[in-house]
Design a protein around this motif. Structure first.
Motif, PDB file in Angstrom:
ATOM      1  N   ALA A  70       0.662  -1.125   0.440  1.00 39.04           N
ATOM      2  CA  ALA A  70       0.043   0.120  -0.209  1.00 39.04           C
ATOM      3  C   ALA A  70       0.975   1.254  -0.265  1.00 39.04           C
ATOM      4  N   MET A  71       0.368   2.131  -0.155  1.00 41.28           N
ATOM      5  CA  MET A  71       0.787   3.314  -0.142  1.00 41.28           C
ATOM      6  C   MET A  71       1.117   3.901   0.818  1.00 41.28           C
ATOM      7  N   LEU A  72       0.373   4.223   2.205  1.00 41.82           N
ATOM      8  CA  LEU A  72       0.320   4.662   3.068  1.00 41.82           C
ATOM      9  C   LEU A  72       0.966   3.599   4.131  1.00 41.82           C
ATOM     10  N   ASP A  73       0.946   4.599   5.443  1.00 38.46           N
ATOM     11  CA  ASP A  73       0.969   3.474   6.319  1.00 38.46           C
ATOM     12  C   ASP A  73       0.727   3.931   7.662  1.00 38.46           C
ATOM     13  N   SER A  74      -0.820   2.187   7.951  1.00 36.01           N
ATOM     14  CA  SER A  74      -1.552   2.865   8.896  1.00 36.01           C
ATOM     15  C   SER A  74      -1.887   2.972   9.797  1.00 36.01           C
ATOM     16  N   THR A  75      -0.410   2.859  10.454  1.00 34.87           N
ATOM     17  CA  THR A  75      -0.523   2.193  11.519  1.00 34.87           C
ATOM     18  C   THR A  75      -1.161   3.492  12.693  1.00 34.87           C
ATOM     19  N   PRO A  76      -1.328   4.544  12.601  1.00 36.91           N
ATOM     20  CA  PRO A  76      -2.241   5.126  13.451  1.00 36.91           C
ATOM     21  C   PRO A  76      -3.523   5.147  13.170  1.00 36.91           C
ATOM     22  N   LEU A  77      -3.826   4.850  12.202  1.00 36.34           N
ATOM     23  CA  LEU A  77      -5.604   4.335  12.188  1.00 36.34           C
ATOM     24  C   LEU A  77      -5.178   3.393  13.648  1.00 36.34           C
TER      25      LEU A  77
ATOM     26  N   SER B 211     -11.764  -3.672   7.437  1.00 36.11           N
ATOM     27  CA  SER B 211     -12.949  -2.956   6.007  1.00 36.11           C
ATOM     28  C   SER B 211     -12.943  -1.959   6.181  1.00 36.11           C
ATOM     29  N   SER B 212     -11.605  -0.906   6.168  1.00 44.10           N
ATOM     30  CA  SER B 212     -11.448   0.423   5.965  1.00 44.10           C
ATOM     31  C   SER B 212     -10.270   0.323   4.926  1.00 44.10           C
ATOM     32  N   ALA B 213      -9.888  -0.905   4.908  1.00 42.77           N
ATOM     33  CA  ALA B 213      -8.320  -0.163   4.774  1.00 42.77           C
ATOM     34  C   ALA B 213      -8.665  -0.660   2.492  1.00 42.77           C
ATOM     35  N   ILE B 214      -8.655   0.703   2.178  1.00 46.44           N
ATOM     36  CA  ILE B 214      -9.014   1.004   0.364  1.00 46.44           C
ATOM     37  C   ILE B 214      -7.753   0.414   0.277  1.00 46.44           C
ATOM     38  N   PRO B 215      -8.124   0.031  -0.815  1.00 43.40           N
ATOM     39  CA  PRO B 215      -7.212  -0.811  -1.765  1.00 43.40           C
ATOM     40  C   PRO B 215      -5.477   0.352  -2.309  1.00 43.40           C
ATOM     41  N   PHE B 216      -4.728  -0.306  -2.473  1.00 45.93           N
ATOM     42  CA  PHE B 216      -3.211   0.494  -3.093  1.00 45.93           C
ATOM     43  C   PHE B 216      -3.265   2.020  -2.221  1.00 45.93           C
ATOM     44  N   LEU B 217      -3.943   2.264  -0.912  1.00 44.89           N
ATOM     45  CA  LEU B 217      -3.861   2.998  -0.291  1.00 44.89           C
ATOM     46  C   LEU B 217      -3.472   2.413   1.361  1.00 44.89           C
ATOM     47  N   PHE B 218      -4.020   1.327   1.082  1.00 42.02           N
ATOM     48  CA  PHE B 218      -3.870   0.908   2.718  1.00 42.02           C
ATOM     49  C   PHE B 218      -4.086  -0.307   2.719  1.00 42.02           C
ATOM     50  N   PRO B 219      -2.947  -0.632   3.949  1.00 39.96           N
ATOM     51  CA  PRO B 219      -2.511  -2.520   3.654  1.00 39.96           C
ATOM     52  C   PRO B 219      -3.732  -3.432   3.872  1.00 39.96           C
ATOM     53  N   SER B 220      -4.089  -4.617   3.468  1.00 39.97           N
ATOM     54  CA  SER B 220      -4.648  -5.418   3.882  1.00 39.97           C
ATOM     55  C   SER B 220      -4.233  -6.017   5.634  1.00 39.97           C
ATOM     56  N   ALA B 221      -5.593  -6.586   5.892  1.00 38.32           N
ATOM     57  CA  ALA B 221      -5.882  -7.201   7.392  1.00 38.32           C
ATOM     58  C   ALA B 221      -5.380  -8.489   7.105  1.00 38.32           C
ATOM     59  N   ALA B 222      -4.963  -9.730   7.742  1.00 40.08           N
ATOM     60  CA  ALA B 222      -5.508 -11.057   8.320  1.00 40.08           C
ATOM     61  C   ALA B 222      -6.820 -11.650   9.312  1.00 40.08           C
ATOM     62  N   LEU B 223      -7.316 -11.773   8.853  1.00 40.31           N
ATOM     63  CA  LEU B 223      -8.212 -12.777   8.761  1.00 40.31           C
ATOM     64  C   LEU B 223      -8.880 -14.238   8.893  1.00 40.31           C
ATOM     65  N   ARG B 224      -8.952 -14.952  10.498  1.00 40.17           N
ATOM     66  CA  ARG B 224      -9.966 -16.387   9.789  1.00 40.17           C
ATOM     67  C   ARG B 224     -10.759 -16.074   9.614  1.00 40.17           C
ATOM     68  N   VAL B 225     -11.068 -17.090   8.550  1.00 42.04           N
ATOM     69  CA  VAL B 225     -12.970 -17.629   7.555  1.00 42.04           C
ATOM     70  C   VAL B 225     -12.502 -19.434   7.972  1.00 42.04           C
ATOM     71  N   ASP B 226     -13.557 -20.357   8.439  1.00 43.22           N
ATOM     72  CA  ASP B 226     -13.010 -21.524   7.558  1.00 43.22           C
ATOM     73  C   ASP B 226     -12.627 -21.813   7.805  1.00 43.22           C
TER      74      ASP B 226
END
Length: 414
Positions: free
Chosen positions: A135-142, A214-229
């Motif tokens: 991603a372009m931005l660091d979302s650590t502050p968020l 949910s708020s990880a805008i593509p290209f701007l913010f990095p993805s987040a890992a969640l567990r499903v199935d």
């Protein structure tokens, strides 16, 4: 939304009318939702005859039983859910939260100062950051801000005390392409998950990582890992692949829905932009704006229109057939900006942090209709306050509809 979902939801038996609040996504643009909700609170506080379905003091009850959020709308929904037990004061706290917000509380741009003023250097530096972090931005502050501001224990308390019945947030899996709705209710055994092509729901106690995803805008913010199935998947913004934004409200038992979007009004364009684009082609800012608008292009209107068509079709059936179906129409009120948020953002781009503004300017994405991209990143007082004021004005334009949606039961009791 599928026809089966609409009809099944409309035939459910409910103990009481249930009102859902659906908050769509859009980065900083979601400050608009704060204005709409502030106007709603004014309406509720000015209605001394209000009765609470929970038996709390008149005028003090939380008006929604179901909260559903996408992207930054998920943050607003979770913030309110964590304070729902306090009644209408939750909305005052949400407004105060946004008034304190700054872009530096949400993201960092990790580009050396020397690279921000030269286009080629900025592109190379940002490219390296994107390759390293996705991603372009660091979302650590968020993440840090959400840990301090979202009361996850308050969500559980609100559910146990029945201040609310459910909180749900959406996210899109980069791993599988499935659009997920993560739901938290008071009792897991009463939750009925759903599965449709390309979209599924699961019961999960919501965490900060769900909101980050949910708020990880593509290209701007990095993805987040969640567990499903039983496996870990990487998730991004819930607005991606959101083909049925109202479906969670139906599945969770809503009979009335207030949905607040932050999309672009139809038939708006930058003065002179069309002529320039026809002559030279779109600018980088114009293309970036188009991509962002595509990501956050929701199908709300299609859902609403299909709901209305089903209700109208059933109303035309013979009385005996309609009575046998016991179908209850689902009421939806949608409020969205009455003017362009892109144009509004262009008036406030100077408020962006200097480093961010220089880097985006070097990339050429603030030219032309570049206000679109800026509108997702402008977590600054001037733009936020302008959005809140617009939300209040637009809500006032729907005053009678809001009153009917939220106070319908009280009017009947009166």
């Amino acid at each position: 939304m599928s026809l089966v979902t609409l009809i099944h939801a409309g035939m459910q038996r409910r103990e009481r009318p249930t009102v859902a609040l659906v908050l769509m996504g859009g980065g900083a643009r979601t400050a608009y939702q704060v204005g709409v909700l502030r106007a709603l609170v004014e309406l509720l506080r000015a209605s001394p005859g209000q009765h609470s379905p929970r038996g709390s003091a008149a005028g003090a009850c939380f008006p929604f039983q179901i909260l559903i959020g996408t992207s930054a709308g998920a943050i607003n929904a979770a913030f309110l859910a964590g304070r729902a037990a306090a009644g209408l004061a939750a909305f005052d706290e949400l407004a105060a939260f946004w008034s304190r917000l700054r872009s530096t509380d949400v993201y960092r741009l990790s580009v050396p100062a020397w690279a921000r003023v030269h286009r080629f250097a900025a592109i190379v530096s940002l490219s390296r950051h994107i390759q390293a972090h996705g991603a372009m931005l660091d979302s650590t502050p968020l993440r840090e801000m959400l840990r301090a501001g979202i009361r996850l224990d308050g969500v559980e308390h609100a559910l146990r005390t029945r201040a609310i019945d459910a909180l749900a947030v959406t996210a899109s899996s980069y791993s599988s392409g499935v659009h997920w709705t993560f739901c938290q209710t008071a009792r897991r055994e009463l939750f009925q998950p759903w599965s449709h092509p390309g979209r599924r729901a699961d019961f999960q106690p919501l965490t900060i990582e769900h909101l980050i995803a949910s708020s990880a805008i593509p290209f701007l913010f990095p993805s987040a890992a969640l567990r499903v199935d039983g496996r870990e998947e990487h998730f991004g913004d819930g607005a991606m692949r959101q083909i049925a934004p109202l479906s969670p409200a139906w599945h969770l038992g809503a009979s009335r829905v207030l949905v607040v979007g932050v999309g672009q009004p139809e038939n708006w364009e930058v003065p002179g932009e069309a002529t320039t684009a026809q002559r030279r082609g779109p600018t980088l800012g114009g293309m970036a704006g188009h991509v962002m608008a595509s990501v956050f292009h929701d199908t709300l209107q299609a859902d609403i229109e299909q709901t209305a068509r089903v209700a109208e079709t059933i109303s035309r059936l013979p009385a005996e057939a309609a009575a046998a179906m016991a179908y209850r129409p689902l009421d939806v009120l949608s409020i969205a900006p009455s003017c362009s948020l892109d144009a509004l953002a262009q008036e406030h781009t100077d408020e962006l942090p200097l480093g961010v503004r220089r880097a985006l300017a070097a990339l050429g994405v603030l030219k032309g209709s570049g206000g679109t991209l800026a509108s997702y990143l402008l977590f600054e007082p001037g733009f936020v306050n302008a959005l809140i004021a617009l939300g209040e004005r637009d809500a006032l334009a729907h005053w009678s509809e809001l009153r009917q949606l939220v106070l319908a039961d009280e009017q009947v009791q009166g």
